[in-house]
Design an enzyme around this catalytic site. Structure first.
Site, PDB file in Angstrom:
ATOM      1  N   GLN A 157       0.819  -1.195   0.000  1.00  0.00           N
ATOM      2  CA  GLN A 157       0.000   0.000   0.000  1.00  0.00           C
ATOM      3  C   GLN A 157       0.860   1.257   0.000  1.00  0.00           C
ATOM      4  O   GLN A 157       2.029   1.222   0.414  1.00  0.00           O
ATOM      5  CB  GLN A 157      -0.901  -0.011   1.238  1.00  0.00           C
ATOM      6  CG  GLN A 157      -1.744  -1.280   1.308  1.00  0.00           C
ATOM      7  CD  GLN A 157      -2.936  -1.104   2.193  1.00  0.00           C
ATOM      8  OE1 GLN A 157      -2.796  -0.884   3.377  1.00  0.00           O
ATOM      9  NE2 GLN A 157      -4.109  -1.212   1.612  1.00  0.00           N
ATOM     10  N   ALA A 158       0.227   2.365  -0.421  1.00  0.00           N
ATOM     11  CA  ALA A 158       0.960   3.631  -0.498  1.00  0.00           C
ATOM     12  C   ALA A 158       1.524   4.025   0.867  1.00  0.00           C
ATOM     13  O   ALA A 158       2.576   4.647   0.960  1.00  0.00           O
ATOM     14  CB  ALA A 158       0.032   4.723  -1.020  1.00  0.00           C
ATOM     15  N   CYS A 159       0.812   3.653   1.953  1.00  0.00           N
ATOM     16  CA  CYS A 159       1.251   4.027   3.303  1.00  0.00           C
ATOM     17  C   CYS A 159       2.346   3.107   3.835  1.00  0.00           C
ATOM     18  O   CYS A 159       2.823   3.292   4.954  1.00  0.00           O
ATOM     19  CB  CYS A 159       0.056   4.000   4.255  1.00  0.00           C
ATOM     20  SG  CYS A 159      -0.757   2.396   4.315  1.00  0.00           S
ATOM     21  N   GLY A 160       2.711   2.079   3.066  1.00  0.00           N
ATOM     22  CA  GLY A 160       3.774   1.175   3.484  1.00  0.00           C
ATOM     23  C   GLY A 160       3.265  -0.148   4.031  1.00  0.00           C
ATOM     24  O   GLY A 160       4.020  -1.095   4.181  1.00  0.00           O
TER      25      GLY A 160
END
Ligand SMILES: Cc1cc2nc3c(=O)[nH]c(=O)nc-3n(C[C@H](O)[C@H](O)[C@H](O)COP(=O)(O)O)c2cc1C
Length: 167
Positions: free
Chosen positions: A157-160
């Site tokens: 995910q973009a948030c890691g």
């Protein structure tokens, strides 16, 4: 397989990081022969510009519910009647909660209320938001109403985080 030639698809875009994928989705729907009109929430316009979607769809992008100019043209009821299908991709957790609650506090939720067209949602969010108890209750309520879901897919995910997120 769903034939898209001359199908009138209302593509809703909400304010998630996956909004950037909606540009490519618009291009693919157009390539498949669909007539695409894009409706964005104000949050979506923070992630991707309406100009990009206008250029790719070949139609003006609809943003505001309370817009006298838009109402003089293809107003919200005309737009709701125009759609053969409403596809919201990406659909945020907040948007799904609003639809599940029957709210019409922006153009896109109002169109969902006002249209008889089938509604399809492609949820995309952080994996913890997706697993949240209330989000899952909202998803179940929407599915029970016959609303179709695409995804979420699983991956980085973009948030890691890694998990269920992007459409
Ligand atoms: C950088 C950033 C990324 C976000 N990504 C998501 C997301 O992927 N999915 C989601 O449900 N909400 C996400 N949000 C929260 C939504 O933007 C927020 O709930 C917003 O009110 C959604 O509005 P809308 O549903 O009207 O478009 C994000 C917020 C920020 C600041």
């Amino acid at each position: 397989m769903l034939r898209l030639t001359n199908r009138q698809i209302l593509l809703g875009i909400t304010g998630g990081i996956a909004a950037y994928k909606s540009a490519e989705l618009t291009r693919m729907l157009k390539k498949a022969g669909a007539d695409v009109r894009v409706v964005m929430t104000p949050a979506a316009a923070e992630f991707i510009t309406p100009l990009t979607l206008q250029a790719l769809s070949g139609n003006p992008v609809h943003l505001q519910l309370l817009d006298p100019e838009a109402e003089a043209g293809m107003g919200h009821i005309e737009l709701a009647r125009w759609a053969d299908l409403i596809l919201v991709a990406p659909a945020t957790a907040d948007f799904m909660a609003r639809v599940a609650a029957g709210m019409g506090n922006d153009l896109l939720t109002t169109l969902c209320l006002a249209s008889d067209a089938p509604l399809c949602l492609a949820p995309a969010m952080n994996q913890a938001m997706w697993r949240d108890h209330q989000t899952q209750l909202n998803v179940q309520a929407l599915q029970a109403r016959g609303i179709q879901f695409f995804g979420p897919a699983s991956g980085e995910q973009a948030c890691g985080d890694t998990g269920w997120d992007e459409c």
